[in-house]
Design an enzyme around this catalytic site. Sequence first.
Site, short mmCIF file in Angstrom:
data_model
loop_
_atom_site.label_atom_id
_atom_site.label_comp_id
_atom_site.label_asym_id
_atom_site.label_seq_id
_atom_site.Cartn_x
_atom_site.Cartn_y
_atom_site.Cartn_z
N ASP A 282 39.21 42.57 38.35
CA ASP A 282 39.28 43.93 38.85
C ASP A 282 39.45 44.93 37.70
OD1 ASP A 282 39.65 45.43 41.46
OD2 ASP A 282 41.44 46.07 40.38
N ASP B 48 40.62 36.75 42.73
CA ASP B 48 40.55 38.12 42.22
C ASP B 48 41.74 38.36 41.30
OD1 ASP B 48 39.79 40.89 42.05
OD2 ASP B 48 38.93 40.70 44.06
N HIS C 114 33.06 44.87 48.61
CA HIS C 114 34.05 45.56 49.45
C HIS C 114 34.25 47.02 49.07
CE1 HIS C 114 36.13 44.59 45.84
NE2 HIS C 114 37.14 45.36 46.20
N ASP C 115 33.66 47.47 47.97
CA ASP C 115 33.77 48.87 47.56
C ASP C 115 32.48 49.65 47.83
OD1 ASP C 115 36.33 48.46 46.53
OD2 ASP C 115 35.57 47.97 44.54
N GLU D 5 34.74 43.44 36.45
CA GLU D 5 34.25 44.73 36.98
C GLU D 5 34.25 45.73 35.84
OE1 GLU D 5 35.24 47.57 40.83
OE2 GLU D 5 36.88 46.79 39.63
C1 GLC Z 1 38.59 47.81 42.05
C2 GLC Z 1 38.56 47.18 43.41
C3 GLC Z 1 38.94 48.20 44.43
C4 GLC Z 1 40.35 48.66 44.14
C5 GLC Z 1 40.50 49.13 42.70
C6 GLC Z 1 41.93 49.19 42.32
O1 GLC Z 1 37.64 48.80 41.91
O2 GLC Z 1 37.34 46.57 43.63
O3 GLC Z 1 38.83 47.73 45.74
O4 GLC Z 1 40.72 49.69 44.99
O5 GLC Z 1 39.87 48.29 41.78
O6 GLC Z 1 42.45 47.90 42.24
#
Ligand code: GLC
Length: 552
Positions: free
Chosen positions: A200, A98, A327-328, A251
């Site tokens: 991320d 990640d 995980h989100d 993402e």
């Molecule tokens: C992304 C991650 C999330 C995190 C955020 C800040 O959305 O998937 O879990 O809190 O970024 O890093």
Amino acid sequence: MSQAWWKKAVFYQIYPKSFNDTNNDGIGDLNGIREKLPYLKELGIDALWISPVYLSPQVDNGYDIADYRQIDPMFGTNQEMYDLIEEAHEQEIKIVMDFVANHTSDECLWFKESRKSKDNFFSDFYIWEDAKADGSAPNNWGSSFGGSAWSWDDSRQQYYLHYYAKEQPDLNWENPMVREYIYDMMRFWKSKGVDGWRMDVVTSISKDLAFPDNPRAFTTENQQNGPRMHEFIHEMNQEVLKPFEMMSVGESPAAKSSDAHLLVDPKREELDMIFTFEHMHVDRKKGDVNGRWALKKMDLPQLKSILASWQIELRDKGWNALYFENHDRARVISRWGNDQKFRYQTATAFATVLHGLQGTPFVFQGEEIGMTNPKFELEEYEDIELRGNYQFYVEQQKTMNKEVFLAAVHKISRDNARTPMQWDASENAGFSQADPWFKLNPNYPEINVENDRKSEQSVFKYYQALIELRHNEAILTEGSFELLYPEDEALFIYKRQYAGKTWYVVANFSETKQEIPSEVNGLTGKIMIKNNLQRAELSNSLAPYEAFIIEV
Ligand code: GLC
Ligand code: CA
């Protein structure tokens, strides 16, 4: 050129804290992942995306990194990470780490130096601005975790920007040194064998330096697709991804099917795939003052139309990353299905329509056994996003009451996916001998890997079969796509075609029997996979949450 490895691959995402604890401190660890490689191999997956395991104060469960080159002792040692990579490779499993490079932890050395003064080497590593004349923040941008995106720093006498928690200051990608430090970190992990990156919020790395106010205070519209985003991503591609052949999946919360190709068209040399959020918003009241906590009933025609438009728009112009859970996100069967009466059927129906599409499927730990959302009391949750948003919407802004907020939490909060993995019915679900860092879902004595694999209705076996299909059937990776009955409120049916073959992917997303519509009624052929053991051919009616794929 041979086809990129990730096009035929199925990924499995590990949230390390909650996966498997081997030293019995209640926290999952790297050796826990290693121990389960044979399990993952049996499932059939090709690659792991491992959520952050770097040194971190864990304000946001590792998405706040203090040192990108150091494994957090809580998870193990650097050597254990190198061993995990090596052992995974021996079993032909690729490893994707990640990449959290929109921000660091405030405990990162770079930030500790940066906040000291305006004229040291790290001063411009973050985004610092003076206060307005009245002492208030530079503008009205909001943090995703509630409240302002700016925090005042006493030592430097300036505000710094943080799109997430105040302990997650945003890096300044305008500074070429920042980019060089990041690229160098990526090369470091390449040298240890890492095969690629999940990136991320990578579409947040460029900021509008005019810092214009948002139309509504404390919202986050400004966070995506800043002016130099494509330029920075392309540069990273040229500096690292391309020369070192590293795979990337970014993402990308704001991408639409119509502009996604700007990030993933191979000709542009930016990213291989992106995770869109578009299809995950089909149960959200758009533009509501309560943001993502304002829910409505899931809109199936909208879900179908969004997924279909991504299939069509990216055809020959990029590649889809396919997911419902991570995980989100909540457990999809609890959010949009029936996780009680039809748990097996819903789990396998969602899996069928997702894995039947063109793209690379991502399975999130526990999804492969149909794990469900827990329904905890508010105080029992851990997530900083949930706490920050509770403070903001319920306590400060008072646009929601506690009950409504909690009901939304039970549906969509990120913690739904973060309860420890349920391996068996023994104490602590076989996850750990100690009390886990986060409460287990109390249904673990019934829903766990061991039980599921013994059951006639095994979600695990269904995933195994789907993954095998993806490996063996070129139609899944190459075939054309056509959505049928787009307006139907209950059925999700689409057609794939390739090299003389035609497949129908069929699912009933309702709790009642549905007649099979005319175009597909009475077709005969070979059933490739099905979640209803009675199903022989395409005829009659579909049982609640029945799903199958048929070759005609
Ligand atoms: C992304 C991650 C999330 C995190 C955020 C800040 O959305 O998937 O879990 O809190 O970024 O890093
Ligand atoms: Ca541990």
